[in-house]
Each structure stands twice: as C-alpha cells, then as structure tokens.
Design a protein around this motif. Structure first.
Motif, PDB file in Angstrom:
ATOM      1  N   CYS A   8      37.636  41.926  27.124  1.00 29.73           N
ATOM      2  CA  CYS A   8      37.187  42.160  27.684  1.00 29.73           C
ATOM      3  C   CYS A   8      37.888  43.145  28.476  1.00 29.73           C
ATOM      4  O   CYS A   8      39.253  42.540  28.856  1.00 29.73           O
ATOM      5  N   GLY A   9      38.242  44.669  29.261  1.00 24.87           N
ATOM      6  CA  GLY A   9      39.300  44.567  30.277  1.00 24.87           C
ATOM      7  C   GLY A   9      38.773  43.922  31.260  1.00 24.87           C
ATOM      8  O   GLY A   9      38.043  44.479  32.043  1.00 24.87           O
ATOM      9  N   LEU A  10      40.284  43.206  32.503  1.00 25.09           N
ATOM     10  CA  LEU A  10      39.744  42.086  33.725  1.00 25.09           C
ATOM     11  C   LEU A  10      40.986  42.958  34.422  1.00 25.09           C
ATOM     12  O   LEU A  10      41.703  43.350  33.952  1.00 25.09           O
ATOM     13  N   THR A  11      40.175  43.147  35.831  1.00 27.31           N
ATOM     14  CA  THR A  11      41.420  43.696  37.087  1.00 27.31           C
ATOM     15  C   THR A  11      41.246  42.190  37.889  1.00 27.31           C
ATOM     16  O   THR A  11      40.082  42.132  38.206  1.00 27.31           O
ATOM     17  N   ILE A  12      42.286  42.045  38.065  1.00 27.21           N
ATOM     18  CA  ILE A  12      42.513  40.807  39.601  1.00 27.21           C
ATOM     19  C   ILE A  12      41.830  41.256  40.882  1.00 27.21           C
ATOM     20  O   ILE A  12      42.767  42.157  41.000  1.00 27.21           O
ATOM     21  N   VAL A  13      40.940  40.676  41.279  1.00 26.84           N
ATOM     22  CA  VAL A  13      39.963  40.954  41.938  1.00 26.84           C
ATOM     23  C   VAL A  13      39.552  39.719  42.133  1.00 26.84           C
ATOM     24  O   VAL A  13      38.601  39.427  41.761  1.00 26.84           O
ATOM     25  N   GLN A  14      40.187  38.648  43.217  1.00 32.22           N
ATOM     26  CA  GLN A  14      39.415  37.841  44.187  1.00 32.22           C
ATOM     27  C   GLN A  14      37.571  37.569  44.291  1.00 32.22           C
ATOM     28  O   GLN A  14      37.869  38.469  45.149  1.00 32.22           O
ATOM     29  N   PRO A  15      36.426  37.169  43.865  1.00 29.26           N
ATOM     30  CA  PRO A  15      36.460  36.155  42.823  1.00 29.26           C
ATOM     31  C   PRO A  15      35.788  36.771  41.535  1.00 29.26           C
ATOM     32  O   PRO A  15      35.070  36.334  41.085  1.00 29.26           O
ATOM     33  N   PHE A  16      36.451  38.028  41.435  1.00 26.25           N
ATOM     34  CA  PHE A  16      35.656  38.182  40.232  1.00 26.25           C
ATOM     35  C   PHE A  16      36.461  38.429  38.948  1.00 26.25           C
ATOM     36  O   PHE A  16      35.603  37.996  38.443  1.00 26.25           O
ATOM     37  N   ALA A  17      37.897  37.758  39.115  1.00 29.31           N
ATOM     38  CA  ALA A  17      38.672  37.555  37.756  1.00 29.31           C
ATOM     39  C   ALA A  17      39.805  36.931  38.387  1.00 29.31           C
ATOM     40  O   ALA A  17      40.629  38.362  39.489  1.00 29.31           O
ATOM     41  N   PHE A  18      41.046  36.496  38.439  1.00 26.71           N
ATOM     42  CA  PHE A  18      42.093  36.343  39.147  1.00 26.71           C
ATOM     43  C   PHE A  18      42.124  34.632  38.513  1.00 26.71           C
ATOM     44  O   PHE A  18      41.762  33.435  37.643  1.00 26.71           O
ATOM     45  N   ASN A  19      43.932  34.361  38.601  1.00 26.17           N
ATOM     46  CA  ASN A  19      44.234  33.126  38.541  1.00 26.17           C
ATOM     47  C   ASN A  19      43.785  31.569  38.950  1.00 26.17           C
ATOM     48  O   ASN A  19      44.026  32.023  40.462  1.00 26.17           O
ATOM     49  N   ASP A  20      43.361  30.967  37.791  1.00 24.44           N
ATOM     50  CA  ASP A  20      42.937  29.552  38.953  1.00 24.44           C
ATOM     51  C   ASP A  20      44.075  28.834  39.268  1.00 24.44           C
ATOM     52  O   ASP A  20      45.071  28.783  37.722  1.00 24.44           O
ATOM     53  N   GLN A  21      44.537  28.183  39.696  1.00 23.69           N
ATOM     54  CA  GLN A  21      45.786  27.279  40.285  1.00 23.69           C
ATOM     55  C   GLN A  21      46.243  26.211  39.030  1.00 23.69           C
ATOM     56  O   GLN A  21      47.055  25.812  38.417  1.00 23.69           O
ATOM     57  N   ALA A  22      44.940  25.591  39.374  1.00 22.32           N
ATOM     58  CA  ALA A  22      44.981  24.553  38.040  1.00 22.32           C
ATOM     59  C   ALA A  22      44.941  24.316  37.313  1.00 22.32           C
ATOM     60  O   ALA A  22      45.455  23.556  36.844  1.00 22.32           O
ATOM     61  N   THR A  23      43.844  25.626  36.367  1.00 15.99           N
ATOM     62  CA  THR A  23      43.824  25.707  35.547  1.00 15.99           C
ATOM     63  C   THR A  23      45.096  26.390  34.708  1.00 15.99           C
ATOM     64  O   THR A  23      44.637  26.237  32.905  1.00 15.99           O
ATOM     65  N   ARG A  24      45.614  27.743  35.270  1.00 15.73           N
ATOM     66  CA  ARG A  24      46.715  28.665  35.158  1.00 15.73           C
ATOM     67  C   ARG A  24      44.910  29.695  34.004  1.00 15.73           C
ATOM     68  O   ARG A  24      46.228  29.817  32.829  1.00 15.73           O
ATOM     69  N   LYS A  25      44.243  29.538  34.045  1.00 15.78           N
ATOM     70  CA  LYS A  25      43.359  30.315  33.139  1.00 15.78           C
ATOM     71  C   LYS A  25      43.012  31.563  34.247  1.00 15.78           C
ATOM     72  O   LYS A  25      42.633  31.186  35.641  1.00 15.78           O
ATOM     73  N   VAL A  26      42.099  32.691  33.249  1.00  2.48           N
ATOM     74  CA  VAL A  26      41.883  33.103  34.815  1.00  2.48           C
ATOM     75  C   VAL A  26      40.459  33.617  34.438  1.00  2.48           C
ATOM     76  O   VAL A  26      39.626  32.715  33.672  1.00  2.48           O
ATOM     77  N   VAL A  27      39.363  33.242  35.853  1.00  2.79           N
ATOM     78  CA  VAL A  27      38.169  32.723  35.703  1.00  2.79           C
ATOM     79  C   VAL A  27      37.636  33.857  37.455  1.00  2.79           C
ATOM     80  O   VAL A  27      38.797  34.678  37.587  1.00  2.79           O
ATOM     81  N   GLY A  28      36.767  33.662  37.015  1.00  3.84           N
ATOM     82  CA  GLY A  28      35.542  34.493  38.472  1.00  3.84           C
ATOM     83  C   GLY A  28      34.213  34.729  37.430  1.00  3.84           C
ATOM     84  O   GLY A  28      34.094  34.894  36.635  1.00  3.84           O
ATOM     85  N   TYR A  29      33.799  35.731  38.495  1.00  2.96           N
ATOM     86  CA  TYR A  29      32.439  36.438  37.923  1.00  2.96           C
ATOM     87  C   TYR A  29      32.700  37.143  36.596  1.00  2.96           C
ATOM     88  O   TYR A  29      31.697  37.130  36.007  1.00  2.96           O
ATOM     89  N   GLU A  30      33.421  37.619  36.528  1.00  2.00           N
ATOM     90  CA  GLU A  30      33.617  38.603  35.850  1.00  2.00           C
ATOM     91  C   GLU A  30      33.967  38.407  34.189  1.00  2.00           C
ATOM     92  O   GLU A  30      33.267  38.409  33.210  1.00  2.00           O
TER      93      GLU A  30
END
Length: 275
Positions: free
Chosen positions: A39-61
């Motif tokens: 899946c191709g994701l673009t960083i726009v919070q809260p749809f896809a963003f870097n979680d500082q705690a887990t260092r993973k990309v998380v979000g709606y998408e």
C-alpha cells in the motif's frame, strides 16, 4: 517571485504509464498468489503518521489497508510516498494500491482508476486566528502555502491567479509556514489542519478555517488501469466495511468520538466517486 503551478499533463502521465512494466492481466490473483499487498501511503496525520512511541506508521489509512489485507488473506506492506510521486510509483509497479488520500479528479481518472470513496473532506484556506483576513476573497493577491503536487495546489492557483502560491514538500511544512507568518494562509484538509494544530508547540498561533472550502473531494483507493477484477473487489470490500459498521469504528478510532478530534462523519464509505 510568483509561483506558477504547471499541472502535469495527461500526455506526460500517459507516457509514464506506457513506460512502466506491463500491468498484470489479473492483479487481484497476483496479490493473492504473492501473499502480500503493498500500500502506498502519504504522511498526513491522522491518516498516516509516525508514532513516536512505537516508531511505526499508524493511522486511519494504515488500519484501512491492514483490514484490506486481512480480507484478502495476505500480509500488508506499506510504502510511504510523497504526494507528487504517488501516481508514478503506482504506475511503475512499485506499489499495488494507493491508500494515500488520493482525491478524485477527472484528470487523475484519465491516468489511474479510483475505487469508491473511503473518506471525504473539505480543503480549506486556513489563517492565523488573529489574522485580518476574514473572507476567502481577501486572499486574491496574498501568499498561500500548499503541499507540492497536491490537488489544492492547482485549485488555489486557478482560484487566485494573482496570488503567490508557494509549494512545500508536504502539508505540515506548508502549515508551519502559515504559523510562522511566511504565508498569509495555507490550504489543508479540515481534519488534517485540526491535527496539526493539536500537535503544535505550546504558544503556537491558533487557527481559523475560512468558509466555504476551496473544494470538497472524496478519496478512494488508486489502482492501475486495466484491473477490473481488483477494482470490483475493492468496491465490494468498502461496501461491506460500511454495512458491517466497521467503517464507523475506524472513523471513531482516528477522527471521531474515540479520538481527540471528535469529528462527525458526514459521508458514506463506498459511495462512487466522479458522478
């Protein structure tokens, strides 16, 4: 210097398409055979963003694509792509599907196919709360910051040809430029703007969204042309997501009652795009 937006032409995008590796006759079967979907994701919070705690990309998408992978019975891989290279990355076959806030336009639909919508939002001109600008028409000759390659970069330039439309690598940088007074206004999705404000450092200027929105658009999965089976599957998946109540749960988690946004969902997942 005035920034002039030159939209990518259909011919140029067609050349990218023709120059890419030939698309599979049945991408859906290929994905299942490979056991994964990219899946191709673009960083726009809260749809896809870097979680500082887990260092993973998380979000709606991200969750949406994980749900799609589970429905397919495959694993999910994500590839973060900038807004201005989303389509080339898809056409070159480096990703299987765009899950990257890809708003429908007739021009884009000439190059890729869109599934039905999984989100809909307005793109607003946004100013600092204490700005003397109270009406959209006051932006006609002002500085407007936007994300490079975005739908609203072209829309803002068309709406105000005498404005100085300044592009930045992504939406957060364009938002920061407005906060720092480097632009008089920025254009952002309504939900994204709320998120950026929530995460701004203490003492940052508050914001106002100017009505009416510059444009209101739905976003769907983006897929390569010539994949009717895959497209039909995606539309069926989105319809089942809505009817099962999972679409509402996804919204509530990231943007609705269970989130810090507390936004009301005013669209139906699975509604066709483009009339």
């Amino acid at each position: 210097m005035k920034f002039s937006t030159i939209a990518a032409t259909g011919a140029m995008m067609a050349a990218l398409f023709l120059g890419a590796s030939a698309a599979s006759a049945d991408q859906l079967a290929d994905i299942k055979a490979a056991g994964k979907i990219v899946c191709g994701l673009t960083i726009v919070q809260p749809f896809a963003f870097n979680d500082q705690a887990t260092r993973k990309v998380v979000g709606y998408e991200v969750d949406l694509c994980q749900m799609l992978a589970a429905d397919l019975g495959v694993t999910m891989e994500s590839s973060v792509v900038a807004a201005d290279v989303r389509v080339p990355e898809l056409l070159q076959g480096r990703i299987d599907v765009l899950d990257a806030l890809m708003s429908y336009t007739a021009e884009r639909a000439q190059v890729i196919d869109f599934s039905n919508q999984y989100v809909s939002d307005g793109f607003y001109f946004i100013v600092q709360k204490d700005s003397p600008i109270t009406d959209v028409e006051q932006l006609a000759d002002k500085r407007i910051s936007v994300a490079k390659g975005s739908l609203y970069q072209t829309a803002a330039s068309r709406r105000f040809p005498n404005a100085n439309v300044i592009s930045f690598d992504d939406g957060p940088l364009a938002f920061l430029a407005m906060q720092q007074g480097k632009s008089d206004a920025t254009v952002q999705r309504g939900a994204a703007a709320v998120g950026l404000q929530l995460r701004s450092p203490a003492g940052s200027p508050e914001i106002r969204l100017l009505e009416p929105p510059l444009v209101r658009q739905g976003s769907g999965f983006g897929v390569r042309k010539g994949e009717p089976e895959f497209l039909a599957y995606l539309n069926d998946f989105l319809g089942r997501l809505e009817s099962s109540g999972e679409a509402q749960k996804l919204w509530d988690k990231w943007l609705g009652k269970d989130s810090e946004y507390k936004l009301e969902r005013k669209f139906v997942v699975g509604t066709p795009l483009g009339g």
